[in-house]
Design a protein around this motif. Structure first.
Motif, PDB file in Angstrom:
ATOM      1  N   ALA A  39       0.985  -0.766   0.002  1.00 35.95           N
ATOM      2  CA  ALA A  39       0.242  -0.281   0.334  1.00 35.95           C
ATOM      3  C   ALA A  39       0.757   1.699  -0.425  1.00 35.95           C
ATOM      4  O   ALA A  39       1.515   1.614   0.770  1.00 35.95           O
ATOM      5  N   TYR A  40       0.517   2.624  -0.474  1.00 33.61           N
ATOM      6  CA  TYR A  40       1.373   3.634  -0.928  1.00 33.61           C
ATOM      7  C   TYR A  40       0.722   4.711  -0.726  1.00 33.61           C
ATOM      8  O   TYR A  40      -1.079   4.678  -1.354  1.00 33.61           O
ATOM      9  N   LEU A  41       0.717   5.329   0.187  1.00 37.24           N
ATOM     10  CA  LEU A  41       0.244   6.772  -0.010  1.00 37.24           C
ATOM     11  C   LEU A  41       0.318   8.347  -0.764  1.00 37.24           C
ATOM     12  O   LEU A  41       1.881   8.279  -0.499  1.00 37.24           O
ATOM     13  N   PHE A  42      -0.269   8.470  -2.057  1.00 39.81           N
ATOM     14  CA  PHE A  42       0.691  10.183  -2.049  1.00 39.81           C
ATOM     15  C   PHE A  42      -0.345  11.211  -1.696  1.00 39.81           C
ATOM     16  O   PHE A  42      -1.039  11.116  -1.791  1.00 39.81           O
ATOM     17  N   THR A  43       0.464  12.063  -1.179  1.00 38.33           N
ATOM     18  CA  THR A  43       0.088  13.831  -0.233  1.00 38.33           C
ATOM     19  C   THR A  43       0.271  14.622  -0.831  1.00 38.33           C
ATOM     20  O   THR A  43       1.214  14.633  -1.612  1.00 38.33           O
ATOM     21  N   GLY A  44      -0.728  15.408  -1.230  1.00 34.41           N
ATOM     22  CA  GLY A  44       0.426  16.617  -1.628  1.00 34.41           C
ATOM     23  C   GLY A  44      -0.943  17.504  -2.205  1.00 34.41           C
ATOM     24  O   GLY A  44      -2.242  17.483  -2.557  1.00 34.41           O
TER      25      GLY A  44
END
Length: 516
Positions: A39-44
Motif C-alpha cells: 500500500a502506497y499513500l501519495f499526499t500533496g
C-alpha cells in the motif's frame, strides 16, 4: 479532436515527471531492488502529480517486460493503462464513493486473481473522503492483503485519514512544483506545439498556477485561445485578470518617497483600466514577499526572471520594516475588501493606511491630509511630531498586560494600536467606531497607568482614525475566529459526522460548536 494540453502532456514515465525527484528516487530504487510494498499513500496539493505517479507505478508493476522502474510504454499492459482501459487497474474517486458498501464490493473483488496483469492495482483518489465504516472495511484488507493486490491511495488532506490506515501505508509527500521548473516545462511544451510565446507570458502563467503543473497547463490552454494561437504579455494578463506589475512598482515607489499625490494617481490609473482591486492586493502582497525575500537572499530571484531588475531596485528603496508593514496591511486589506463600499474604496484606503503608518523622512509619520472628496485628485502629505519609530503591535499587547487595568480603561487600552513610541512618548490610535471609549476619565486612567509603568515624564497622545487591525482585541478576535472556524471545519468534515448526516439527515449548528 484536439486533446487539452494537460492530458496530451501528462507524464507517462518517471523520467518525464517534473518536480518530484525525491519521490521518484525512492520508488525507482524500490522497484529495482524488488522491495515492493502492498500500500502506497501519495499526499500533496492539487495538480502536483499524485494520480499521474500512481498510474506510472501501476505500469511499472504490470509491464510485460517485468517489474521495472522504466516501463516500456509499448506492451499491452502499458498502452492499456495509458488509455485508461486496463482491466486490472481500478480507479475509484472516494469523493463520489464514500459509503461502506462501495468499499466492501471493491474489496470482495480484490480477492480474485488479476485477469491479465501481474498485479491488481487499486488507485483510490481523495481517500480522506471515505466514511469511517469504509475505512474500517479497508483496514482488514490492508492488514492481510492478497499477494496480487496493490493499493495506491492519494489525498490532498492526509490529516483526515485514520492513523490505523496511515501506519499500514508507505507514505510519500509530493511538493508544490517551483515556478522555475514550471516555466521550463511550459517553454518545452510551447516549443513542441509551435506556439509563439514571450518569457513574460510564460512567467505569468507559471506564477498563477501556484505550484500545480496541471493548473499551469489548463491556464496555458486558455491563454493560447485568448491570444489567438500565441502568447503575448498583454493578452495573457487580461486572460488571467493579473495586474500589470508596472502599476504596483509605481505604487511602491510612491510609498518609498512618501508621495501621497502619486500614490492616489497610481490607483486612479488602475481604476481607468477597470482592473480587479482584489487581485491587485493579492499581487501587491506577492510582490512585497518577493522583495522581502530578495533583500535577505538575493539569489532567490532568478537572473532570467522578467521582474528581476525591478525587484532588486525595490530592495534598495524599501526597508525591511516597511516591507513587513506593507505586507501586513495588504493582507489585511484583502481580507476586508468585501466590507468596503466598493473595491476601489477598499484598495484606496489600504494604500492610504500604508502611507499613514509609514515613517516619513526624519522618522515622523506621514498622514493623508486631503479630504476624502478630493482624494481622487490629490493627497497632501503632512509630517509632524518628534522623531519616533513604528511600534510592534505585539509590544503594546505586552504593555497592556502589565498595566493592571480593568473596566472601561482596560477596554480602551485593548482597542488601541500603538503607532509610535520613543523613550518619552507613546502615540495610540483607535478606530472612530470605538471613540465612545475616548472619554477623558478613561484616557486619564490609561495615561496614569502607563506613566506608573514607564516613567512620570511619559507623554501619551490619543488619535482617532484609520487603524491597521492590530490592536490587542483585534488580534485576539482573529485568533478566536480562526479557532472557531477550525473547530467547525473539523466537525463538518469528520467522516463519522458526515455519515450520520447522510444516513439520518439533519444539519450541523455551527453556533453550538466550541473550540477546544
Amino acid at each position: 479532436m484536439t486533446q487539452v494540453l494537460a492530458r496530451k502532456w501528462r507524464p507517462r514515465s518517471f523520467t518525464e515527471l517534473v518536480g518530484q525527484e525525491h519521490v521518484v528516487r525512492a520508488l525507482t530504487n524500490a522497484l529495482r531492488q524488488q522491495r515492493l510494498h502492498h500500500a502506497y499513500l501519495f499526499t500533496g496539493t492539487r495538480g502536483v502529480g499524485k494520480t499521474t505517479l500512481a498510474r506510472i507505478l501501476a505500469k511499472s508493476l504490470n509491464c510485460e517486460t517485468g517489474v521495472t522502474d522504466a516501463p516500456c510504454g509499448k506492451c499491452g499492459a502499458c498502452t492499456e493503462i495509458d488509455a485508461g482501459r486496463f482491466v486490472d487497474l481500478i480507479e475509484l474517486d472516494a469523493a463520489s464513493n464514500t459509503q461502506v458498501d462501495n468499499m466492501r464490493e471493491l474489496l470482495e473483488n480484490a480477492l480474485y486473481a488479476p485477469t491479465s496483469g501481474r498485479y491488481k492495482v487499486y488507485i483510490i483518489d481523495e481517500v480522506h473522503m471515505l466514511s469511517r465504516n469504509a475505512f474500517n472495511a479497508m483496514l482488514k484488507t490492508l492488514e492481510e492483503p492478497p499477494e496480487h493486490v496493490k493499493f495506491i491511495l492519494a489525498t490532498t488532506d492526509p490529516q483526515k485519514i485514520p492513523v490505523t490506515v496511515l501506519s499500514r501505508c508507505l507514505q510519500f509527500g509530493l511538493k508544490q512544483i517551483p515556478q522555475p521548473q514550471i516555466r521550463e516545462r511550459l517553454t518545452e511544451i510551447l516549443a513542441a506545439e509551435n506556439v509563439p510565446a514571450d518569457a513574460q507570458s510564460i512567467a505569468l502563467v507559471a506564477r498563477a498556477a501556484e505550484g500545480s503543473l496541471r493548473d499551469a497547463l489548463s491556464l496555458l490552454d486558455q491563454a493560447i485561445a485568448h491570444g489567438g494561437g500565441k502568447l503575448e504579455e498583454a493578452s495573457t494578463r487580461a486572460m488571467l485578470g493579473a495586474v500589470d506589475q508596472t502599476y504596483l512598482y509605481a505604487i511602491l515607489k510612491a510609498l518609498a518617497e512618501r508621495n501621497g499625490a502619486e500614490l492616489v494617481a497610481g490607483a486612479e490609473r488602475m481604476a481607468e483600466r477597470s482592473l480587479s482591486f482584489e487581485s491587485a492586493l493579492q499581487d501587491l502582497a506577492s510582490l512585497l514577499h518577493r522583495v522581502a525575500l530578495a533583500q535577505v537572499v538575493p539569489q532567490s530571484i532568478a537572473a532570467d526572471d522578467p521582474d528581476a531588475a525591478a525587484i532588486l531596485e525595490l530592495t534598495k528603496t524599501l526597508s525591511a520594516e516597511d516591507l513587513q508593514l506593507y505586507y501586513q496591511i495588504a493582507a489585511q486589506g484583502r481580507a476586508e475588501i468585501g466590507l468596503a463600499p466598493d473595491e476601489h474604496a477598499g484598495f484606496m484606503m489600504t494604500l492610504l493606511r500604508m502611507l499613514a503608518f509609514a515613517p516619513a523622512a526624519g522618522g515622523a509619520v506621514a498622514t493623508a491630509a486631503a479630504p476624502v472628496a478630493q482624494a481622487r485628485a490629490a493627497t497632501a502629505v503632512a509630517t509632524a511630531g518628534p522623531a519616533a519609530v513604528k511600534a510592534d503591535p505585539s509590544s503594546w499587547a505586552e504593555l497592556v498586560g502589565q498595566l493592571g487595568l480593568s473596566g472601561m480603561p482596560n477596554q480602551l487600552a485593548l482597542r488601541c494600536e500603538m503607532t509610535q513610541r520613543t523613550a518619552d512618548m507613546i502615540e495610540l490610535r483607535i478606530s472612530p467606531a470605538d471613540e465612545r471609549l475616548f472619554d477623558r476619565p478613561f484616557r486619564e486612567k490609561l495615561t496614569a497607568a502607563l506613566r506608573q509603568l514607564l516613567g512620570a515624564q511619559l507623554r501619551v497622545t490619543f488619535l482617532a482614525g484609520v487603524v491597521a487591525g492590530v490592536s490587542p482585541k483585534a488580534m485576539t478576535d482573529r485568533k478566536t475566529e480562526q479557532r472557531q472556524a477550525a473547530a467547525v471545519a473539523e466537525i463538518r468534515e469528520d467522516p463519522f459526522v458526515r455519515e450520520l448526516l447522510e444516513d439520518f439527515g439533519g444539519s450541523v449548528e455551527d453556533a453550538s460548536i466550541k473550540p477546544k
